[in-house]
Design a protein around this motif. Structure first.
Motif, PDB file in Angstrom:
ATOM      1  N   THR A  89       0.824  -1.203   0.000  1.00  0.00           N
ATOM      2  CA  THR A  89       0.000   0.000   0.000  1.00  0.00           C
ATOM      3  C   THR A  89       0.859   1.253   0.000  1.00  0.00           C
ATOM      4  OG1 THR A  89      -0.151   0.123   2.413  1.00  0.00           O
ATOM      5  CG2 THR A  89      -1.834  -1.149   1.293  1.00  0.00           C
ATOM      6  N   LEU A  90       0.280   2.304  -0.520  1.00  0.00           N
ATOM      7  CA  LEU A  90       0.862   3.635  -0.497  1.00  0.00           C
ATOM      8  C   LEU A  90      -0.189   4.537   0.138  1.00  0.00           C
ATOM      9  CD1 LEU A  90       3.286   5.348  -1.430  1.00  0.00           C
ATOM     10  CD2 LEU A  90       2.050   5.755  -3.540  1.00  0.00           C
ATOM     11  N   GLU A  91       0.226   5.403   1.059  1.00  0.00           N
ATOM     12  CA  GLU A  91      -0.743   6.260   1.735  1.00  0.00           C
ATOM     13  C   GLU A  91      -0.250   7.697   1.797  1.00  0.00           C
ATOM     14  OE1 GLU A  91       0.112   5.795   6.449  1.00  0.00           O
ATOM     15  OE2 GLU A  91      -0.767   4.045   5.472  1.00  0.00           O
ATOM     16  N   ALA A  92      -1.203   8.606   1.785  1.00  0.00           N
ATOM     17  CA  ALA A  92      -0.939  10.029   1.950  1.00  0.00           C
ATOM     18  C   ALA A  92      -2.021  10.573   2.866  1.00  0.00           C
ATOM     19  CB  ALA A  92      -0.959  10.745   0.608  1.00  0.00           C
ATOM     20  N   GLY A  93      -1.642  11.473   3.760  1.00  0.00           N
ATOM     21  CA  GLY A  93      -2.640  11.961   4.692  1.00  0.00           C
ATOM     22  C   GLY A  93      -2.287  13.303   5.294  1.00  0.00           C
ATOM     23  N   ALA A  94      -3.237  13.807   6.064  1.00  0.00           N
ATOM     24  CA  ALA A  94      -3.076  15.067   6.782  1.00  0.00           C
ATOM     25  C   ALA A  94      -3.763  14.936   8.125  1.00  0.00           C
ATOM     26  CB  ALA A  94      -3.667  16.216   5.983  1.00  0.00           C
ATOM     27  N   GLY A  95      -3.321  15.755   9.062  1.00  0.00           N
ATOM     28  CA  GLY A  95      -3.930  15.678  10.379  1.00  0.00           C
ATOM     29  C   GLY A  95      -3.534  16.851  11.256  1.00  0.00           C
ATOM     30  N   VAL A  96      -3.922  16.730  12.510  1.00  0.00           N
ATOM     31  CA  VAL A  96      -3.614  17.740  13.507  1.00  0.00           C
ATOM     32  C   VAL A  96      -3.131  17.029  14.767  1.00  0.00           C
ATOM     33  CG1 VAL A  96      -5.969  17.880  14.423  1.00  0.00           C
ATOM     34  CG2 VAL A  96      -4.465  19.862  14.594  1.00  0.00           C
ATOM     35  N   ARG A  97      -2.239  17.672  15.478  1.00  0.00           N
ATOM     36  CA  ARG A  97      -1.679  17.103  16.711  1.00  0.00           C
ATOM     37  C   ARG A  97      -1.758  18.152  17.807  1.00  0.00           C
ATOM     38  NH1 ARG A  97       4.409  14.631  16.766  1.00  0.00           N
ATOM     39  NH2 ARG A  97       3.465  13.001  15.489  1.00  0.00           N
ATOM     40  N   PHE A  98      -2.140  17.715  19.016  1.00  0.00           N
ATOM     41  CA  PHE A  98      -2.210  18.599  20.177  1.00  0.00           C
ATOM     42  C   PHE A  98      -1.274  18.075  21.252  1.00  0.00           C
ATOM     43  CE2 PHE A  98      -4.049  19.489  24.406  1.00  0.00           C
ATOM     44  CZ  PHE A  98      -3.868  20.862  24.404  1.00  0.00           C
ATOM     45  N   ARG A 116      -4.226   0.414  -2.221  1.00  0.00           N
ATOM     46  CA  ARG A 116      -3.732  -0.969  -2.188  1.00  0.00           C
ATOM     47  C   ARG A 116      -3.682  -1.481  -3.617  1.00  0.00           C
ATOM     48  NH1 ARG A 116      -6.556  -0.601   2.480  1.00  0.00           N
ATOM     49  NH2 ARG A 116      -5.473  -1.354   4.310  1.00  0.00           N
ATOM     50  N   TRP A 117      -2.505  -1.945  -4.054  1.00  0.00           N
ATOM     51  CA  TRP A 117      -2.369  -2.457  -5.391  1.00  0.00           C
ATOM     52  C   TRP A 117      -3.271  -3.667  -5.581  1.00  0.00           C
ATOM     53  CZ3 TRP A 117       1.604   0.165  -3.199  1.00  0.00           C
ATOM     54  CH2 TRP A 117       2.214   1.132  -3.985  1.00  0.00           C
ATOM     55  N   HIS A 118      -3.996  -3.684  -6.657  1.00  0.00           N
ATOM     56  CA  HIS A 118      -4.876  -4.789  -7.059  1.00  0.00           C
ATOM     57  C   HIS A 118      -5.968  -5.070  -6.035  1.00  0.00           C
ATOM     58  CE1 HIS A 118      -1.827  -5.346 -10.042  1.00  0.00           C
ATOM     59  NE2 HIS A 118      -0.940  -5.651  -9.135  1.00  0.00           N
ATOM     60  N   LYS A 119      -6.265  -4.150  -5.167  1.00  0.00           N
ATOM     61  CA  LYS A 119      -7.312  -4.353  -4.160  1.00  0.00           C
ATOM     62  C   LYS A 119      -8.265  -3.171  -4.228  1.00  0.00           C
ATOM     63  CE  LYS A 119      -5.726  -8.058  -1.950  1.00  0.00           C
ATOM     64  NZ  LYS A 119      -6.363  -9.223  -1.541  1.00  0.00           N
ATOM     65  N   LEU A 120      -8.257  -2.336  -3.229  1.00  0.00           N
ATOM     66  CA  LEU A 120      -9.186  -1.225  -3.156  1.00  0.00           C
ATOM     67  C   LEU A 120      -8.491   0.027  -2.666  1.00  0.00           C
ATOM     68  CD1 LEU A 120     -10.143  -0.804   0.152  1.00  0.00           C
ATOM     69  CD2 LEU A 120     -10.958  -3.089  -0.373  1.00  0.00           C
ATOM     70  N   ASP A 121      -9.054   1.162  -3.048  1.00  0.00           N
ATOM     71  CA  ASP A 121      -8.614   2.441  -2.511  1.00  0.00           C
ATOM     72  C   ASP A 121      -9.520   2.750  -1.331  1.00  0.00           C
ATOM     73  OD1 ASP A 121      -6.737   2.565  -4.466  1.00  0.00           O
ATOM     74  OD2 ASP A 121      -7.799   4.011  -5.706  1.00  0.00           O
ATOM     75  N   ASP A 122      -8.974   3.389  -0.320  1.00  0.00           N
ATOM     76  CA  ASP A 122      -9.707   3.549   0.923  1.00  0.00           C
ATOM     77  C   ASP A 122      -9.361   4.887   1.559  1.00  0.00           C
ATOM     78  OD1 ASP A 122     -11.238   2.964   3.159  1.00  0.00           O
ATOM     79  OD2 ASP A 122      -9.957   1.344   3.872  1.00  0.00           O
ATOM     80  N   PHE A 123     -10.297   5.413   2.322  1.00  0.00           N
ATOM     81  CA  PHE A 123     -10.040   6.561   3.172  1.00  0.00           C
ATOM     82  C   PHE A 123     -10.099   6.065   4.611  1.00  0.00           C
ATOM     83  CE2 PHE A 123     -11.455  10.060   5.863  1.00  0.00           C
ATOM     84  CZ  PHE A 123     -10.438  10.969   5.614  1.00  0.00           C
ATOM     85  N   GLN A 124      -9.070   6.375   5.406  1.00  0.00           N
ATOM     86  CA  GLN A 124      -9.006   5.886   6.775  1.00  0.00           C
ATOM     87  C   GLN A 124      -8.834   7.032   7.765  1.00  0.00           C
ATOM     88  OE1 GLN A 124      -5.799   3.025   6.977  1.00  0.00           O
ATOM     89  NE2 GLN A 124      -7.090   1.416   6.154  1.00  0.00           N
ATOM     90  N   PRO A 125      -9.879   7.331   8.555  1.00  0.00           N
ATOM     91  CA  PRO A 125      -9.671   8.240   9.685  1.00  0.00           C
ATOM     92  C   PRO A 125      -8.720   7.575  10.681  1.00  0.00           C
ATOM     93  CG  PRO A 125     -12.004   7.944   9.247  1.00  0.00           C
ATOM     94  CD  PRO A 125     -11.272   6.947   8.420  1.00  0.00           C
ATOM     95  N   THR A 126      -7.889   8.369  11.330  1.00  0.00           N
ATOM     96  CA  THR A 126      -6.889   7.815  12.238  1.00  0.00           C
ATOM     97  C   THR A 126      -6.785   8.656  13.510  1.00  0.00           C
ATOM     98  OG1 THR A 126      -4.560   7.168  12.423  1.00  0.00           O
ATOM     99  CG2 THR A 126      -5.025   9.073  11.061  1.00  0.00           C
ATOM    100  N   VAL A 127      -6.488   7.994  14.607  1.00  0.00           N
ATOM    101  CA  VAL A 127      -6.209   8.676  15.876  1.00  0.00           C
ATOM    102  C   VAL A 127      -4.902   8.121  16.429  1.00  0.00           C
ATOM    103  CG1 VAL A 127      -8.590   9.242  16.450  1.00  0.00           C
ATOM    104  CG2 VAL A 127      -7.644   7.069  17.184  1.00  0.00           C
ATOM    105  N   GLN A 128      -4.155   8.975  17.138  1.00  0.00           N
ATOM    106  CA  GLN A 128      -2.872   8.579  17.713  1.00  0.00           C
ATOM    107  C   GLN A 128      -2.738   9.114  19.133  1.00  0.00           C
ATOM    108  OE1 GLN A 128      -2.221  11.151  15.064  1.00  0.00           O
ATOM    109  NE2 GLN A 128      -2.739   9.708  13.477  1.00  0.00           N
ATOM    110  N   LEU A 129      -1.969   8.387  19.919  1.00  0.00           N
ATOM    111  CA  LEU A 129      -1.552   8.820  21.249  1.00  0.00           C
ATOM    112  C   LEU A 129      -0.066   8.530  21.332  1.00  0.00           C
ATOM    113  CD1 LEU A 129      -2.049   9.722  24.195  1.00  0.00           C
ATOM    114  CD2 LEU A 129      -2.521   7.327  24.726  1.00  0.00           C
ATOM    115  N   GLY A 130       0.728   9.562  21.597  1.00  0.00           N
ATOM    116  CA  GLY A 130       2.172   9.368  21.603  1.00  0.00           C
ATOM    117  C   GLY A 130       2.876  10.257  22.598  1.00  0.00           C
ATOM    118  N   TYR A 131       4.208  10.134  22.608  1.00  0.00           N
ATOM    119  CA  TYR A 131       5.039  10.907  23.509  1.00  0.00           C
ATOM    120  C   TYR A 131       6.309  11.321  22.778  1.00  0.00           C
ATOM    121  CZ  TYR A 131       7.589  12.367  27.620  1.00  0.00           C
ATOM    122  OH  TYR A 131       8.288  13.106  28.524  1.00  0.00           O
TER     123      TYR A 131
END
Length: 170
Positions: A89-98, A116-131
Motif C-alpha cells: 500500500t501507499l498512503e498520503a494523509g493530513a492531520g492535527v496534533r495537540f 492498495r495495489w490490485h485491491k481497493l482504494d480507501d479513506f481511513q480516519p486515524t487517531v494517535q496517542l504518543g510521547y
C-alpha cells in the motif's frame, strides 16, 4: 531483514542521542511553541500491529508539520506498507496534533488516503496517542499507539505501535 532494520534504527538512536549533551528544550522558548517546523521518519509493523487481512508487514512513514500556535501542529504524511503476503500500500494523509501541557504527550487525529495495489482504494480516519522524548534540544524519539479505521472494508482497520525520530526546528 528484521535484525538489519532494528540494528540500523538503534544506530541512528545512538548517534542522535550523542549529537549534543543537552537533554531538555530551552526554557526561554517552549518546545512546542508557535512557528516551529517538524519532520519525522517512523517505522511500524514488524508484528507490532494487527488487522484481520494482513499478517507480517513493514510500514515506513515520513511526516512533516508546522506548529501554527502553541501546542497545536498541522501535519502531512506519506507512507509505504510492504506486506509479505498481499498487496502493498501507499498512503498520503493530513492531520492535527495537540501537545498536552508541554510535557511531550500528544493526541493526534487525521485522515489517510490508502491505495492498495490490485485491491481497493480507501479513506481511513486515524487517531494517535504518543510521547515526544527529547534526546537533545531538537531531536526526539516518538513512540506512538495508533488506530486506523477503514471505511471500505472493516478487515483492513488496524491498531498498532509505531516508533519514530522527530526533529523540531525554527
Amino acid at each position: 531483514m528484521k535484525k538489519t532494520i532494528l540494528s540500523l534504527l538503534c544506530a541512528v538512536f545512538a548517534l542522535a542521542s550523542n549529537a549534543q549533551g543537552y537533554t531538555q528544550p530551552s526554557l526561554d522558548r517552549p518546545p512546542f511553541g508557535e512557528g516551529k517546523f517538524y519532520t519525522s521518519a517512523s517505522l511500524s509493523g514488524l508484528d507490532l500491529n494487527w488487522n484481520q487481512k494482513d499478517k507480517w508487514h513493514l510500514n515506513l512513514q515520513a511526516k512533516g508539520g508546522y506548529l501554527f500556535m502553541d501546542n497545536w501542529m498541522i501535519t502531512a504524511q506519506l507512507g509505504y506498507d510492504y506486506l509479505k503476503h498481499g498487496a502493498n500500500t501507499l498512503e498520503a494523509g493530513a492531520g492535527v496534533r495537540f501537545y498536552v501541557e508541554q510535557n511531550g504527550l500528544y493526541l493526534g487525529a487525521g485522515g489517510n488516503y490508502v491505495h492498495r495495489w490490485h485491491k481497493l482504494d480507501d479513506f481511513q480516519p486515524t487517531v494517535q496517542l504518543g510521547y515526544s522524548f527529547f534526546l537533545n534540544r531538537t531531536v526526539t524519539i516518538e513512540p506512538e499507539v495508533y488506530y486506523n479505521q477503514s471505511l471500505k472494508d472493516g478487515d483492513y482497520s488496524n491498531i498498532g505501535f509505531r516508533i519514530g525520530i522527530g526533529i523540531y526546528f525554527e
